[in-house]
Design an enzyme around this catalytic site. Structure first.
Site, mmCIF file in Angstrom:
data_model
loop_
_atom_site.group_PDB
_atom_site.id
_atom_site.type_symbol
_atom_site.label_atom_id
_atom_site.label_comp_id
_atom_site.label_asym_id
_atom_site.label_seq_id
_atom_site.Cartn_x
_atom_site.Cartn_y
_atom_site.Cartn_z
ATOM 1 N N ASP A 190 0.827 -1.218 0.000
ATOM 2 C CA ASP A 190 0.000 0.000 0.000
ATOM 3 C C ASP A 190 0.859 1.266 0.000
ATOM 4 O OD1 ASP A 190 0.558 0.561 2.938
ATOM 5 O OD2 ASP A 190 -0.422 -1.387 3.080
ATOM 6 N N ASP B 292 6.610 -5.441 6.513
ATOM 7 C CA ASP B 292 5.189 -5.052 6.549
ATOM 8 C C ASP B 292 4.415 -6.129 5.796
ATOM 9 O OD1 ASP B 292 2.772 -3.829 6.704
ATOM 10 O OD2 ASP B 292 3.251 -2.219 5.303
ATOM 11 N N PRO C 275 0.933 -16.307 1.403
ATOM 12 C CA PRO C 275 2.268 -15.885 0.962
ATOM 13 C C PRO C 275 3.127 -15.251 2.051
ATOM 14 C CG PRO C 275 0.546 -14.533 -0.073
ATOM 15 C CD PRO C 275 -0.147 -15.649 0.635
HETATM 16 N N1 SAM Z 1 -0.153 -3.535 7.374
HETATM 17 C C1 SAM Z 1 -0.739 -4.759 6.916
HETATM 18 C C2 SAM Z 1 -0.947 -5.715 8.061
HETATM 19 O O1 SAM Z 1 -0.424 -5.505 9.142
HETATM 20 O O2 SAM Z 1 -1.683 -6.684 7.870
HETATM 21 C C3 SAM Z 1 0.071 -5.340 5.805
HETATM 22 C C4 SAM Z 1 -0.097 -4.463 4.614
HETATM 23 S S1 SAM Z 1 0.815 -4.815 3.166
HETATM 24 C C5 SAM Z 1 -0.506 -4.623 2.003
HETATM 25 C C6 SAM Z 1 1.161 -6.555 3.166
HETATM 26 C C7 SAM Z 1 1.840 -6.974 1.869
HETATM 27 O O3 SAM Z 1 2.713 -8.079 2.085
HETATM 28 C C8 SAM Z 1 0.876 -7.429 0.780
HETATM 29 O O4 SAM Z 1 0.848 -6.461 -0.240
HETATM 30 C C9 SAM Z 1 1.440 -8.761 0.296
HETATM 31 O O5 SAM Z 1 1.375 -8.921 -1.109
HETATM 32 C C10 SAM Z 1 2.869 -8.676 0.812
HETATM 33 N N2 SAM Z 1 3.513 -9.982 0.951
HETATM 34 C C11 SAM Z 1 2.987 -11.113 1.469
HETATM 35 N N3 SAM Z 1 3.875 -12.109 1.415
HETATM 36 C C12 SAM Z 1 5.002 -11.601 0.855
HETATM 37 C C13 SAM Z 1 6.277 -12.132 0.540
HETATM 38 N N4 SAM Z 1 6.552 -13.425 0.776
HETATM 39 N N5 SAM Z 1 7.200 -11.323 -0.022
HETATM 40 C C14 SAM Z 1 6.919 -10.006 -0.272
HETATM 41 N N6 SAM Z 1 5.725 -9.450 0.007
HETATM 42 C C15 SAM Z 1 4.781 -10.230 0.566
#
Ligand code: SAM
Length: 281
Positions: free
Chosen positions: A85, A155, A162
């Site tokens: 985000d 984050d 994932p």
């Molecule tokens: N602040 C939020 C929370 O506490 O739940 C998280 C927000 S941010 C949108 C989380 C991001 O982590 C997502 O966009 C997701 O695609 C990313 N993500 C998840 N697994 C990941 C990985 N293995 N490597 C990189 N990004 C990842």
């Protein structure tokens, strides 16, 4: 009126009124929903779990970015893992001394749709010349990167799907390898009242990589259940105990206006409720 019921915790849930759905589809990696609400502005969820709301995002993003950054004298290189985000990126870039902020996000669609439907969250951060955006898996990145960072901010989504790999012993060990000697990793670590195992697991797994693992807490309204814990990995115990005078001087020199972060709160956030300390075994 349509509602969104979050499915994160068993037997207890928060529910949002939906004024209108702005986007809903499966990306390559997860189910993504963005909707408008009467009270919290726009809300983004992934796989049924709230990621960000326009109304309270400042709490989480300020504390994820500024606590590790103000704990160091002159950080230059930051790595953000996840954070699609753009809120953590926005806050990190407010530190003018940073030379480069690399962000490794798995899902490009989260970035594109956040920029389209919630532009105030990234607030132009993806266009900053210091932003180095990598689309890929955070675990793979730290396993192979030869770079060394002052701060790594994880984050991530919750340890389901994932995001699960970002809570493993291997991941923390690779983060440690990618940090400079005084470096700090800060991680999203759930709400301990409802997700107590996350504290215990992170404490043990981070403790195998770092001499001074720990947590700090924030009160984030839409991550329901009381305090949220943010993980803290570092080899220098004093980094979690930076004197108030030092933090106040760094904060003043940075000339930033905040809505949640203060130097006093920075220090206080490391004071943990006993029920959280009891999980650190
Ligand atoms: N602040 C939020 C929370 O506490 O739940 C998280 C927000 S941010 C949108 C989380 C991001 O982590 C997502 O966009 C997701 O695609 C990313 N993500 C998840 N697994 C990941 C990985 N293995 N490597 C990189 N990004 C990842």
């Amino acid at each position: 009126m349509r509602r969104f019921d979050e499915t994160l915790h068993r037997g207890y849930r928060q529910s949002f009124d939906i004024q209108s759905v702005l986007f809903e589809d499966k990306t390559e990696h997860q189910h993504l929903l963005i909707f408008e609400t009467p009270e919290l502005g726009r809300v983004m969820t992934l796989d049924g779990i709230v990621q960000v709301t326009e109304r309270d995002e400042f709490v989480y993003h300020e504390m994820m970015a500024h606590v590790p950054l103000f704990a160091l004298a002159a950080p230059k290189e930051v790595l953000i893992i996840g954070g699609g985000d753009g809120g953590v990126l926005r806050e990190a870039l407010r530190h003018r001394g940073l030379e480069r902020v690399t962000m490794v996000e798995l899902d490009r669609t989260v970035i594109d749709l956040s920029r389209e439907y919630m532009p105030a969250i990234s607030a132009g951060a993806f266009d900053d010349a210091r932003t180095d955006l990598v689309i890929g898996d955070g675990l793979d990145y730290v396993a192979t990167s030869q770079r060394r960072f002052d701060v790594i901010i994880v984050d991530s989504t919750d340890p389901i799907g994932p995001g699960e790999v970002l809570f493993t012993e291997k991941f923390y060990a690779d983060c440690k390898r990618c940090l400079k000697p005084s470096g700090i990793v800060a991680t999203q670590n759930g709400v301990p009242f409802f997700q107590p195992d996350e504290v215990t697991h992170t404490y043990r797994r981070m403790g195998r990589a770092f001499a001074a693992p720990g947590f700090y807490v924030i009160a984030m309204p839409t991550y329901v259940g009381g305090f949220m814990t943010l993980g803290w990995g570092c080899d220098e115990p004093e980094r979690a105990d930076t004197p108030l005078e030092t933090l106040t001087a760094r904060f003043r020199d940075a000339g930033l206006t905040m809505r949640y972060y203060t130097p006093e709160l920075h220090r206080a956030a490391f004071a943990l409720p006993q029920y959280v300390r009891d999980l650190m075994v």
